[in-house]
Design a protein around this motif. Structure first.
Motif, PDB file in Angstrom:
ATOM      1  N   LYS A   1     -49.587 -12.286  -6.724  1.00 39.29           N
ATOM      2  CA  LYS A   1     -49.693 -12.434  -5.277  1.00 39.29           C
ATOM      3  C   LYS A   1     -49.968 -11.122  -4.564  1.00 39.29           C
ATOM      4  N   ASP A   2     -49.445 -10.019  -5.084  1.00 46.13           N
ATOM      5  CA  ASP A   2     -49.567  -8.739  -4.397  1.00 46.13           C
ATOM      6  C   ASP A   2     -49.310  -7.630  -5.416  1.00 46.13           C
ATOM      7  N   LEU A   3     -50.106  -6.575  -5.353  1.00 45.04           N
ATOM      8  CA  LEU A   3     -49.952  -5.417  -6.225  1.00 45.04           C
ATOM      9  C   LEU A   3     -50.431  -4.200  -5.468  1.00 45.04           C
ATOM     10  N   ALA A   4     -49.609  -3.162  -5.408  1.00 48.74           N
ATOM     11  CA  ALA A   4     -50.006  -1.946  -4.700  1.00 48.74           C
ATOM     12  C   ALA A   4     -49.286  -0.734  -5.270  1.00 48.74           C
ATOM     13  N   VAL A   5     -49.965   0.400  -5.192  1.00 51.36           N
ATOM     14  CA  VAL A   5     -49.428   1.686  -5.617  1.00 51.36           C
ATOM     15  C   VAL A   5     -49.728   2.691  -4.516  1.00 51.36           C
ATOM     16  N   ARG A   6     -48.779   3.581  -4.272  1.00 52.52           N
ATOM     17  CA  ARG A   6     -48.997   4.620  -3.268  1.00 52.52           C
ATOM     18  C   ARG A   6     -50.289   5.362  -3.567  1.00 52.52           C
ATOM     19  N   ALA A   7     -51.031   5.706  -2.514  1.00 49.11           N
ATOM     20  CA  ALA A   7     -52.331   6.363  -2.675  1.00 49.11           C
ATOM     21  C   ALA A   7     -52.232   7.659  -3.472  1.00 49.11           C
ATOM     22  N   ASP A   8     -51.167   8.418  -3.293  1.00 49.60           N
ATOM     23  CA  ASP A   8     -51.037   9.697  -3.997  1.00 49.60           C
ATOM     24  C   ASP A   8     -50.599   9.543  -5.454  1.00 49.60           C
ATOM     25  N   ARG A   9     -50.379   8.319  -5.908  1.00 49.61           N
ATOM     26  CA  ARG A   9     -49.952   8.070  -7.289  1.00 49.61           C
ATOM     27  C   ARG A   9     -50.928   7.167  -8.042  1.00 49.61           C
ATOM     28  N   ARG A  10     -52.110   6.992  -7.517  1.00 48.20           N
ATOM     29  CA  ARG A  10     -53.110   6.167  -8.201  1.00 48.20           C
ATOM     30  C   ARG A  10     -53.708   6.926  -9.381  1.00 48.20           C
ATOM     31  N   ARG A  11     -54.299   6.183 -10.274  1.00 51.06           N
ATOM     32  CA  ARG A  11     -54.952   6.712 -11.477  1.00 51.06           C
ATOM     33  C   ARG A  11     -53.962   7.306 -12.479  1.00 51.06           C
ATOM     34  N   GLU A  12     -52.704   6.836 -12.416  1.00 54.11           N
ATOM     35  CA  GLU A  12     -51.681   7.271 -13.375  1.00 54.11           C
ATOM     36  C   GLU A  12     -51.258   6.128 -14.294  1.00 54.11           C
ATOM     37  N   GLY A  13     -51.884   4.982 -14.188  1.00 55.25           N
ATOM     38  CA  GLY A  13     -51.523   3.834 -15.012  1.00 55.25           C
ATOM     39  C   GLY A  13     -50.378   3.009 -14.453  1.00 55.25           C
ATOM     40  N   ILE A  14     -49.962   3.302 -13.224  1.00 55.25           N
ATOM     41  CA  ILE A  14     -48.827   2.589 -12.636  1.00 55.25           C
ATOM     42  C   ILE A  14     -49.162   1.125 -12.381  1.00 55.25           C
ATOM     43  N   ALA A  15     -50.307   0.859 -11.756  1.00 57.56           N
ATOM     44  CA  ALA A  15     -50.704  -0.536 -11.497  1.00 57.56           C
ATOM     45  C   ALA A  15     -50.861  -1.295 -12.805  1.00 57.56           C
ATOM     46  N   SER A  16     -51.437  -0.647 -13.795  1.00 52.60           N
ATOM     47  CA  SER A  16     -51.620  -1.283 -15.092  1.00 52.60           C
ATOM     48  C   SER A  16     -50.275  -1.626 -15.734  1.00 52.60           C
ATOM     49  N   GLY A  17     -49.310  -0.713 -15.641  1.00 48.88           N
ATOM     50  CA  GLY A  17     -47.976  -0.981 -16.185  1.00 48.88           C
ATOM     51  C   GLY A  17     -47.280  -2.130 -15.483  1.00 48.88           C
ATOM     52  N   LEU A  18     -47.375  -2.157 -14.158  1.00 51.22           N
ATOM     53  CA  LEU A  18     -46.784  -3.254 -13.384  1.00 51.22           C
ATOM     54  C   LEU A  18     -47.435  -4.587 -13.752  1.00 51.22           C
ATOM     55  N   LEU A  19     -48.762  -4.592 -13.806  1.00 50.99           N
ATOM     56  CA  LEU A  19     -49.492  -5.823 -14.119  1.00 50.99           C
ATOM     57  C   LEU A  19     -49.158  -6.307 -15.530  1.00 50.99           C
ATOM     58  N   SER A  20     -49.123  -5.404 -16.487  1.00 52.29           N
ATOM     59  CA  SER A  20     -48.798  -5.793 -17.865  1.00 52.29           C
ATOM     60  C   SER A  20     -47.425  -6.455 -17.941  1.00 52.29           C
ATOM     61  N   ARG A  21     -46.456  -5.856 -17.278  1.00 48.62           N
ATOM     62  CA  ARG A  21     -45.086  -6.409 -17.324  1.00 48.62           C
ATOM     63  C   ARG A  21     -45.030  -7.778 -16.658  1.00 48.62           C
ATOM     64  N   ALA A  22     -45.692  -7.922 -15.518  1.00 40.36           N
ATOM     65  CA  ALA A  22     -45.702  -9.221 -14.830  1.00 40.36           C
ATOM     66  C   ALA A  22     -46.383 -10.289 -15.682  1.00 40.36           C
ATOM     67  N   LEU A  23     -47.478  -9.942 -16.343  1.00 45.64           N
ATOM     68  CA  LEU A  23     -48.161 -10.902 -17.210  1.00 45.64           C
ATOM     69  C   LEU A  23     -47.262 -11.309 -18.381  1.00 45.64           C
ATOM     70  N   ASP A  24     -46.536 -10.344 -18.931  1.00 53.06           N
ATOM     71  CA  ASP A  24     -45.591 -10.662 -20.011  1.00 53.06           C
ATOM     72  C   ASP A  24     -44.532 -11.652 -19.540  1.00 53.06           C
TER      73      ASP A  24
END
Length: 160
Positions: free
Chosen positions: A85-108
Motif C-alpha cells: 500500500k505504501d513504501l517510502a524512504v527518507r530522501a537522504d537515505r536512498r540508494r542504500e538498499g533500505i526500500a529493497s530490505g523493507l519490500l523483501s521482508r513484507a513480501l516474506d
C-alpha cells in the motif's frame, strides 16, 4: 479477511546498524514526516493508525526511522491477495538498499498467506518501478487518472 498476526524480527540489514521491525505507535510522527516529504499527495496522518500492530507495517530504524512499508493481505475475488500500500524512504537515505530490505521482508510476511501480491505505482516514478521490477513485479494494467493530480497508476503484480 482477518488481520495477519505474525512475529516480526530483525532481518539482515541492508546497511550496518539498520534493523527492519514492526512499527510502534511512537514511530508514527517520523513515518508521517517521511510520507509528507516523499509524496505529492500524502496519506492523512490518521490513515497509518489502522495498520499499527499488523505484521506488514514495518519501519527501517538505525536509531531513528528512515523508511517504512505498509503491506497487508486483502480479500480479492474470494482469494487472499498481498497488497503493498505504501513504501517510502527518507530522501537522504536512498540508494542504500533500505526500500529493497523493507519490500523483501513484507513480501516474506505476505507469502505465507497469499500467492500473489500487487501494488499501484505512479506511472512517472521510474525509481520505484525499477525497484519493483528487481523484486519480480510485472506490469498488469494502467489506471488512468488514478491519483488526485490525474497521474496514471501502473498496477504491478508478482507471485509469492
Amino acid at each position: 479477511m482477518g488481520c495477519l498476526r505474525l512475529n516480526v524480527t530483525t532481518v539482515s540489514p541492508p546497511s550496518p546498524g539498520l534493523q527492519v521491525r514492526r512499527v510502534e505507535r511512537r514511530d508514527l510522527p517520523a513515518v508521517y514526516r517521511i510520507e509528507q516529504s516523499v509524496f505529492p499527495q500524502p496519506w492523512p496522518a490518521g490513515a497509518f493508525e489502522q495498520y499499527i500492530g499488523r505484521p506488514g507495517f514495518l519501519v527501517a530504524d538505525d536509531g531513528r526511522v528512515v523508511g517504512y512499508i505498509v503491506a497487508d493481505v486483502v480479500e480479492a475475488h474470494g482469494r487472499p491477495l498481498g497488497h503493498i500500500k505504501d513504501l517510502a524512504v527518507r530522501a537522504d537515505r536512498r540508494r542504500e538498499g533500505i526500500a529493497s530490505g523493507l519490500l523483501s521482508r513484507a513480501l516474506d510476511i505476505m507469502s505465507g498467506h497469499a500467492s500473489t501480491a500487487k501494488l499501484e505505482v505512479r506511472a512517472g516514478n521510474n525509481g520505484a518501478i525499477d525497484l519493483y521490477r528487481r523484486h519480480g513485479f510485472s506490469f498488469r494494467r494502467r489506471l488512468s487518472g488514478y491519483y488526485a493530480d490525474d497521474e496514471d497508476a501502473l498496477v504491478l503484480v508478482r507471485s509469492l
